[in-house]
Design an enzyme around this catalytic site. Sequence first.
Site, PDB file in Angstrom:
ATOM      1  N   HIS A 128       0.863  -1.191   0.000  1.00  0.00           N
ATOM      2  CA  HIS A 128       0.000   0.000   0.000  1.00  0.00           C
ATOM      3  C   HIS A 128       0.895   1.235   0.000  1.00  0.00           C
ATOM      4  O   HIS A 128       1.487   1.589   1.021  1.00  0.00           O
ATOM      5  CB  HIS A 128      -0.901   0.031   1.236  1.00  0.00           C
ATOM      6  CG  HIS A 128      -1.828   1.211   1.264  1.00  0.00           C
ATOM      7  ND1 HIS A 128      -3.077   1.156   1.817  1.00  0.00           N
ATOM      8  CD2 HIS A 128      -1.687   2.477   0.824  1.00  0.00           C
ATOM      9  CE1 HIS A 128      -3.670   2.328   1.698  1.00  0.00           C
ATOM     10  NE2 HIS A 128      -2.831   3.157   1.099  1.00  0.00           N
ATOM     11  N   HIS A 142       1.660   5.276  -2.257  1.00  0.00           N
ATOM     12  CA  HIS A 142       1.178   6.272  -3.235  1.00  0.00           C
ATOM     13  C   HIS A 142       2.344   6.796  -4.060  1.00  0.00           C
ATOM     14  O   HIS A 142       3.329   7.274  -3.493  1.00  0.00           O
ATOM     15  CB  HIS A 142       0.494   7.431  -2.502  1.00  0.00           C
ATOM     16  CG  HIS A 142      -0.718   6.985  -1.750  1.00  0.00           C
ATOM     17  ND1 HIS A 142      -1.986   7.058  -2.266  1.00  0.00           N
ATOM     18  CD2 HIS A 142      -0.851   6.404  -0.528  1.00  0.00           C
ATOM     19  CE1 HIS A 142      -2.858   6.568  -1.389  1.00  0.00           C
ATOM     20  NE2 HIS A 142      -2.189   6.166  -0.324  1.00  0.00           N
ATOM     21  N   LYS A 182     -10.044  -0.709  -5.010  1.00  0.00           N
ATOM     22  CA  LYS A 182      -9.882   0.129  -3.829  1.00  0.00           C
ATOM     23  C   LYS A 182     -11.175   0.850  -3.493  1.00  0.00           C
ATOM     24  O   LYS A 182     -11.758   1.541  -4.333  1.00  0.00           O
ATOM     25  CB  LYS A 182      -8.779   1.159  -4.118  1.00  0.00           C
ATOM     26  CG  LYS A 182      -8.640   2.231  -3.071  1.00  0.00           C
ATOM     27  CD  LYS A 182      -7.951   1.742  -1.824  1.00  0.00           C
ATOM     28  CE  LYS A 182      -7.905   2.823  -0.756  1.00  0.00           C
ATOM     29  NZ  LYS A 182      -6.778   2.705   0.131  1.00  0.00           N
ATOM     30  N   HIS A 219     -10.447   1.268   2.557  1.00  0.00           N
ATOM     31  CA  HIS A 219     -10.154   2.363   3.492  1.00  0.00           C
ATOM     32  C   HIS A 219     -11.330   2.394   4.461  1.00  0.00           C
ATOM     33  O   HIS A 219     -12.394   2.917   4.144  1.00  0.00           O
ATOM     34  CB  HIS A 219      -9.997   3.693   2.757  1.00  0.00           C
ATOM     35  CG  HIS A 219      -9.648   4.825   3.671  1.00  0.00           C
ATOM     36  ND1 HIS A 219      -8.521   5.600   3.517  1.00  0.00           N
ATOM     37  CD2 HIS A 219     -10.284   5.317   4.774  1.00  0.00           C
ATOM     38  CE1 HIS A 219      -8.476   6.507   4.484  1.00  0.00           C
ATOM     39  NE2 HIS A 219      -9.541   6.362   5.257  1.00  0.00           N
ATOM     40  N   HIS A 235      -4.455   0.065   6.558  1.00  0.00           N
ATOM     41  CA  HIS A 235      -3.935   1.007   7.561  1.00  0.00           C
ATOM     42  C   HIS A 235      -4.821   1.052   8.814  1.00  0.00           C
ATOM     43  O   HIS A 235      -5.358   2.089   9.186  1.00  0.00           O
ATOM     44  CB  HIS A 235      -3.727   2.411   6.992  1.00  0.00           C
ATOM     45  CG  HIS A 235      -4.797   2.892   6.037  1.00  0.00           C
ATOM     46  ND1 HIS A 235      -6.127   2.853   6.319  1.00  0.00           N
ATOM     47  CD2 HIS A 235      -4.697   3.422   4.801  1.00  0.00           C
ATOM     48  CE1 HIS A 235      -6.808   3.340   5.300  1.00  0.00           C
ATOM     49  NE2 HIS A 235      -5.969   3.682   4.368  1.00  0.00           N
ATOM     50  N   LEU A 281      -4.696   9.892   7.366  1.00  0.00           N
ATOM     51  CA  LEU A 281      -6.005   9.292   7.614  1.00  0.00           C
ATOM     52  C   LEU A 281      -5.967   7.809   7.320  1.00  0.00           C
ATOM     53  O   LEU A 281      -5.389   7.427   6.300  1.00  0.00           O
ATOM     54  CB  LEU A 281      -7.070   9.982   6.746  1.00  0.00           C
ATOM     55  CG  LEU A 281      -7.372  11.419   7.173  1.00  0.00           C
ATOM     56  CD1 LEU A 281      -8.284  12.108   6.172  1.00  0.00           C
ATOM     57  CD2 LEU A 281      -8.001  11.451   8.571  1.00  0.00           C
ATOM     58  N   ASP A 299       1.416   2.959   3.377  1.00  0.00           N
ATOM     59  CA  ASP A 299       0.601   4.148   3.077  1.00  0.00           C
ATOM     60  C   ASP A 299       1.485   5.371   2.889  1.00  0.00           C
ATOM     61  O   ASP A 299       1.045   6.509   3.111  1.00  0.00           O
ATOM     62  CB  ASP A 299      -0.462   4.395   4.153  1.00  0.00           C
ATOM     63  CG  ASP A 299      -1.629   5.227   3.605  1.00  0.00           C
ATOM     64  OD1 ASP A 299      -1.700   5.423   2.364  1.00  0.00           O
ATOM     65  OD2 ASP A 299      -2.449   5.697   4.396  1.00  0.00           O
TER      66      ASP A 299
HETATM   67  O1  DOR Z   1      -3.211   9.845   4.962  1.00  0.00           O
HETATM   68  C1  DOR Z   1      -3.587   9.457   3.879  1.00  0.00           C
HETATM   69  N1  DOR Z   1      -2.997   9.875   2.736  1.00  0.00           N
HETATM   70  N2  DOR Z   1      -4.603   8.600   3.824  1.00  0.00           N
HETATM   71  C2  DOR Z   1      -5.158   8.246   2.653  1.00  0.00           C
HETATM   72  O2  DOR Z   1      -6.104   7.502   2.681  1.00  0.00           O
HETATM   73  C3  DOR Z   1      -4.665   8.814   1.385  1.00  0.00           C
HETATM   74  C4  DOR Z   1      -3.270   9.269   1.494  1.00  0.00           C
HETATM   75  C5  DOR Z   1      -2.832  10.168   0.339  1.00  0.00           C
HETATM   76  O3  DOR Z   1      -3.112   9.826  -0.807  1.00  0.00           O
HETATM   77  O4  DOR Z   1      -2.197  11.175   0.588  1.00  0.00           O
HETATM   78 ZN    ZN Z   2      -3.268   5.163   1.158  1.00  0.00          ZN
END
Ligand code: DOR
Ligand code: ZN
Length: 371
Positions: A17, A19, A111, A149, A192, A236, A265
């Site tokens: 997980h 980004h 997702k 999520h 998470h 989050l 995350d």
């Molecule tokens: O803290 C977070 N950041 N939670 C998420 O669900 C998305 C992520 C983000 O893409 O920055």
């Molecule tokens: Zn995430």
Amino acid sequence: MTPEGYKLELPKWYDLHAHFRQGNMMSTLIADHKTMGCAGILAMPNTAPPVAKIEESKDLPYWSLETYHAMLEEAGAGDMETVIVPLYLTKDTTPAMIEAGKKKGLLKAVKYYPPHGTTGADFGRPLSEYIENGVFAAMQEAGVVLCMHGEEHNLASEGYFGRETNAEEYFYMERAPRVLEAYPNLKVVCEHLTTKVGVEFVKQAGVNVTATITPQHLLYTIGDLLQGLKYYLYCLPLLKFEEDRQALRGAVTAVGNAKFFAGTDSAPHTEKMTRCGCAAGCYTGGIAPQLYAQGFEAAGMDLSTDEGLASFEQFLCRVGPAFYDLRIPKECFKLEKTPHILRSRSDGIVQLPLGLSQEEETTLPWSVCST
Ligand code: DOR
Ligand code: ZN
């Protein structure tokens, strides 16, 4: 505590997980993942636009799985063992898309984002829609994983984060059980996790239900965020309480853990603060195994013991690949209990612990060995 200088040799691991966004930043983010021994990634689809269709030819205002895979490859992920991109669930997702994605061999996961519930979640729809419209039925049938999520959207502030309950607890008490009642064999990752309630939900569910845990949720509690309003800790789901952190630590270090695995995350934001709020996300690219090792030590594990090493390797390298049916890489990487000086960088990305003080550098107790 693990003795100073102790070295762990581990199989390369998968961050299941993270980004990687879009544009110029992608290659830096992927490079950071490689420096921390990552053999593969699950790259989240909350890009701009989101990754929410299978093929480019379909006339919908999203990126396709094909396109985003090509972008990740070009940015440096081409030689990784595995790249999984989950399909973002939107108002346009259909059972036929799930079947087509599976048939093409492109679709391993989807997702769920709570509508407007976090960064890039504006295309999400309520969970109940997919219970009813055949999408989850098609996923169960095709063995496609639901990455969830797990937070209730649209709660009044007192229910969102209250003394008695919060958005994640509500979700695991009221929403997630409905999914499994309807689709008991659906493969689900509760992502998470931050609460004891979430941990208990996963433990009591069948083997088809697992969870990821981030480094920040193992290391910190909400007090760390609030004392000084350390907004680099704002992600989050929010950090929670000591009882919750204990439950997370207990879950990842338990003998025989087969459900809780690494998914950082890691989420870069070059502009954390806006005029009226804060972007959610902590960036742990380049340093996640080091932070996880720190978290295991905080949970009382000595990683130089057989028990400590086994539980750490299980969490970081084995449970996730077993669930996603991935090969454990033959190549290894080494973590060493030697201080590593982390310095601030010029690209605007702040690796988490650097965002917690005014200093330009900070020391991590663990390092990844370069040889
Ligand atoms: O803290 C977070 N950041 N939670 C998420 O669900 C998305 C992520 C983000 O893409 O920055
Ligand atoms: Zn995430």
